[in-house]
Design an enzyme around this catalytic site. Structure first.
Site, PDB file in Angstrom:
ATOM      1  N   ARG A 250       0.977  -1.170   0.108  1.00 40.05           N
ATOM      2  CA  ARG A 250       0.007  -0.072  -0.130  1.00 40.05           C
ATOM      3  C   ARG A 250       0.838   1.215   0.064  1.00 40.05           C
ATOM      4  O   ARG A 250       1.661   1.550   0.740  1.00 40.05           O
ATOM      5  CB  ARG A 250      -0.781  -0.071   1.416  1.00 40.05           C
ATOM      6  CG  ARG A 250      -1.289   1.311   1.558  1.00 40.05           C
ATOM      7  CD  ARG A 250      -2.871   1.241   1.545  1.00 40.05           C
ATOM      8  NE  ARG A 250      -3.156   2.806   1.697  1.00 40.05           N
ATOM      9  CZ  ARG A 250      -4.235   3.296   2.690  1.00 40.05           C
ATOM     10  NH1 ARG A 250      -4.574   2.457   3.613  1.00 40.05           N
ATOM     11  NH2 ARG A 250      -4.679   4.470   2.859  1.00 40.05           N
TER      12      ARG A 250
ATOM     13  N   ARG B   3      -6.607   1.077  -3.291  1.00 39.18           N
ATOM     14  CA  ARG B   3      -5.694   0.489  -2.276  1.00 39.18           C
ATOM     15  C   ARG B   3      -5.664  -1.321  -2.238  1.00 39.18           C
ATOM     16  O   ARG B   3      -6.779  -1.404  -2.128  1.00 39.18           O
ATOM     17  CB  ARG B   3      -5.798   0.999  -1.098  1.00 39.18           C
ATOM     18  CG  ARG B   3      -7.213   0.787  -0.472  1.00 39.18           C
ATOM     19  CD  ARG B   3      -7.582   2.023   0.514  1.00 39.18           C
ATOM     20  NE  ARG B   3      -7.472   3.351   0.052  1.00 39.18           N
ATOM     21  CZ  ARG B   3      -7.660   4.384   1.010  1.00 39.18           C
ATOM     22  NH1 ARG B   3      -7.969   4.027   2.148  1.00 39.18           N
ATOM     23  NH2 ARG B   3      -7.687   5.380   0.766  1.00 39.18           N
TER      24      ARG B   3
ATOM     25  N   ASP C  75      -6.466  -1.789   3.055  1.00 34.09           N
ATOM     26  CA  ASP C  75      -6.365  -0.747   3.937  1.00 34.09           C
ATOM     27  C   ASP C  75      -6.879  -1.457   5.396  1.00 34.09           C
ATOM     28  O   ASP C  75      -7.735  -2.317   5.405  1.00 34.09           O
ATOM     29  CB  ASP C  75      -8.004  -0.030   3.446  1.00 34.09           C
ATOM     30  CG  ASP C  75      -7.786   1.312   4.224  1.00 34.09           C
ATOM     31  OD1 ASP C  75      -7.004   1.820   4.764  1.00 34.09           O
ATOM     32  OD2 ASP C  75      -8.961   1.888   3.842  1.00 34.09           O
TER      33      ASP C  75
ATOM     34  N   ASP D  57      -8.169  -0.288   9.219  1.00 33.40           N
ATOM     35  CA  ASP D  57      -8.423   0.592  10.307  1.00 33.40           C
ATOM     36  C   ASP D  57      -8.507   0.008  11.507  1.00 33.40           C
ATOM     37  O   ASP D  57      -9.723  -0.925  11.585  1.00 33.40           O
ATOM     38  CB  ASP D  57      -9.791   1.610   9.609  1.00 33.40           C
ATOM     39  CG  ASP D  57      -9.488   2.215   8.692  1.00 33.40           C
ATOM     40  OD1 ASP D  57      -8.255   2.729   8.287  1.00 33.40           O
ATOM     41  OD2 ASP D  57     -10.358   2.719   7.777  1.00 33.40           O
TER      42      ASP D  57
END
Ligand code: AMP
Length: 477
Positions: A99, A108, A111, A113
């Site tokens: 990434r 992407r 990812d 989070d």
């Protein structure tokens, strides 16, 4: 393959860590491979265990240049890392996946989070917890509610289910645009097969050697990813994992499928090796119910209706075997699936009433990519019947959508589900009802706490059970 020796680990029962939730996304290349590789990397991190992962949802990208749809999922971890250390590890896994942070909302490969970590609430330039957009994105809340509907989002006082329901009420189109596309594999290198404990004596010897906490996963075998999810949660929360495989004759009626119930012991051991179970207690009928056995456990209350009414003696058989398994295994935590929601109500009632040891942990239902709840009995379905059985999860979803839109009346919610079931050929509905999850009695309308919509239906000759949470927006769970 060798059997694992006695389980074993640290004395003193150290806390295994705190729950943390991570949103995963990918929209470049082989999206499934990127998400599954991330799960492997997280699981291999010292101080991190992967307790559960949602299905992958396909989802149109929000903003940015033209790009492929996303695949999104949410993983539940148990971790001893600090929030900062976990966030740093997530960045490292993203970087290793190639990434490169360019423009905002660019495509992407991966990812990750951090949605929440324990009860932490913080707003620093480096880290914001809970994630500032966690409760306003359908592609986060839908998979999050699949793995942890009753987790409270720190600092908000509301559960994931309450947030998901609220957002679904406000943005029905965002939820309708999500498509479940795949179950994700939480691959770990296959460990040794679990030790097979054929009788009470072998079980007692194994139990005496365990020094830490024991997680119990009772099953009737013919294991699938639903059972694996229970064992994975046990693995994340306990020092030793003990599954049981026993097709319990006491819980089958005289005309039911005891003789032809699927038995797949060898494959079951492989599945248990994959999730890192330490031992499996697989007794004979004589070992559990020796000659002269005469004591049974009858639970009143939640057994009165539904499966209890349709299958006389069923819950007596369930309660008796579960009480014996608690007595013989003395678990610190015992894991059951919400899929069998009335069984959960019965086990919880009995566990409280008889002061049984340990805690009862209930895990959400695992569904196939198309939404059908996994069940050992699904293998009885022909391909055509299986396709028709999808009316059941669709019916549940229709009622959930009505509840999210503000409908509280039982009659309207049941009618929404029934309309879908009645529209499906050769699906014979036994019941559709809105119930209190603990007492298992019908409710006239949704209140402040989540209710369950329960369905039983026969597809061909196979009786299938399913259920989903119903909540009206504005309620806190
Ligand atoms: P069984 O082998 O059918 O008696 O099920 C053993 C345990 O697995 C019970 O606690 C079930 O509720 C649970 N279980 C069965 N199917 C699922 C599923 N699809 N998702 C989660 N748990 C499940």
């Amino acid at each position: 393959m060798t059997s694992r020796p006695a389980a074993p680990r640290r004395p003193g029962l150290p806390a295994p860590g705190q729950p943390a939730f991570v949103a995963l996304g990918s929209n470049v290349g082989d999206r499934r491979a990127h998400l599954e590789a991330a799960l492997v990397a997280l699981g291999a991190t010292p101080g991190v265990r992967v307790a559960a992962v949602s299905a992958a949802y396909q989802n149109p990208p929000v903003g940015g240049p033209p790009q492929d749809d996303y695949w999104n999922a949410v993983a539940e971890l148990v971790t001893t890392l600090s929030p900062e250390a976990l966030a740093a590890r997530l960045h490292a896994v993203e970087a290793a996946a190639g990434r490169v942070r360019t423009v905002p909302a660019a495509p992407r490969t991966l990812d990750l989070d951090l949605l929440s970590c324990g009860d932490e609430v913080c707003r620093t330039p480096a880290l914001e917890l809970p994630h500032p957009r966690a409760t306003c994105r359908a592609f986060v809340l839908a998979p999050w509610a699949d793995v942890a509907p009753d987790a409270v989002v720190p600092g908000t006082g509301a559960t994931v289910l309450a947030h998901a329901t609220r957002l679904r009420g406000r943005e029905p189109a965002a939820f309708a645009a999500l498509r479940r596309v795949a179950l994700l594999r939480v691959a770990a290198p296959r460990g040794a097969r679990p030790a097979v404990l054929p009788d009470a004596e072998a079980l007692a010897a194994w139990r005496a050697r365990v020094e830490g906490t024991v997680g119990l996963v009772p099953t009737m075998g013919a294991l699938h990813e639903g059972h694996a999810s229970l064992a994975r949660r046990a693995r994340a929360a306990c020092d030793a994992v003990l599954a049981t495989i026993f097709v319990n004759p006491l819980q089958f009626g005289p005309t039911e499928d005891l003789a032809r119930y699927p038995r797949t012991f060898d494959a079951d051991l492989d599945l248990l090796a994959d999730v890192g179970a330490d031992a499996v207690y697989a007794p004979t009928v004589d070992d559990l119910y020796p000659a002269g056995f005469s004591t049974h456990v009858d639970v009143d209350g939640p057994t009165a209706g539904f499966e209890g009414a349709a299958r006389p003696g069923h819950f007596r058989g369930v309660a008796t075997v579960v009480a014996k398994l608690f007595a013989r295994t003395r678990p610190d935590r015992a894991f059951f699936g919400r899929k069998d929601a009335q069984q959960v109500a019965v086990v919880r009632r009995m566990h409280a009433d008889l002061d049984l040891p340990g805690a009862v942990v209930v895990a959400p239902t695992v569904r196939d990519a198309d939404g059908l709840a996994l069940s050992s009995r699904n293998r009885y379905l022909t391909p055509d019947e299986r396709a028709r059985a999808l009316a059941i999860p669709r019916a549940l979803d229709a009622a959930r959508a009505r509840a999210a839109a503000g409908e509280r009346r039982r009659d309207a919610l049941v009618a929404a589900a029934r309309a879908v079931l009645d529209g499906a050929a050769d699906v014979a509905t036994a019941y559709v009802e809105v119930v209190d999850p603990a007492r298992f009695v019908p409710l006239a309308e949704l209140g402040a706490a989540p209710a369950l919509l329960v369905v039983a239906a026969k597809v061909g000759t196979t009786r299938l059970l399913d259920n989903e949470w119903l909540l009206a927006p504005g309620d806190d769970a």
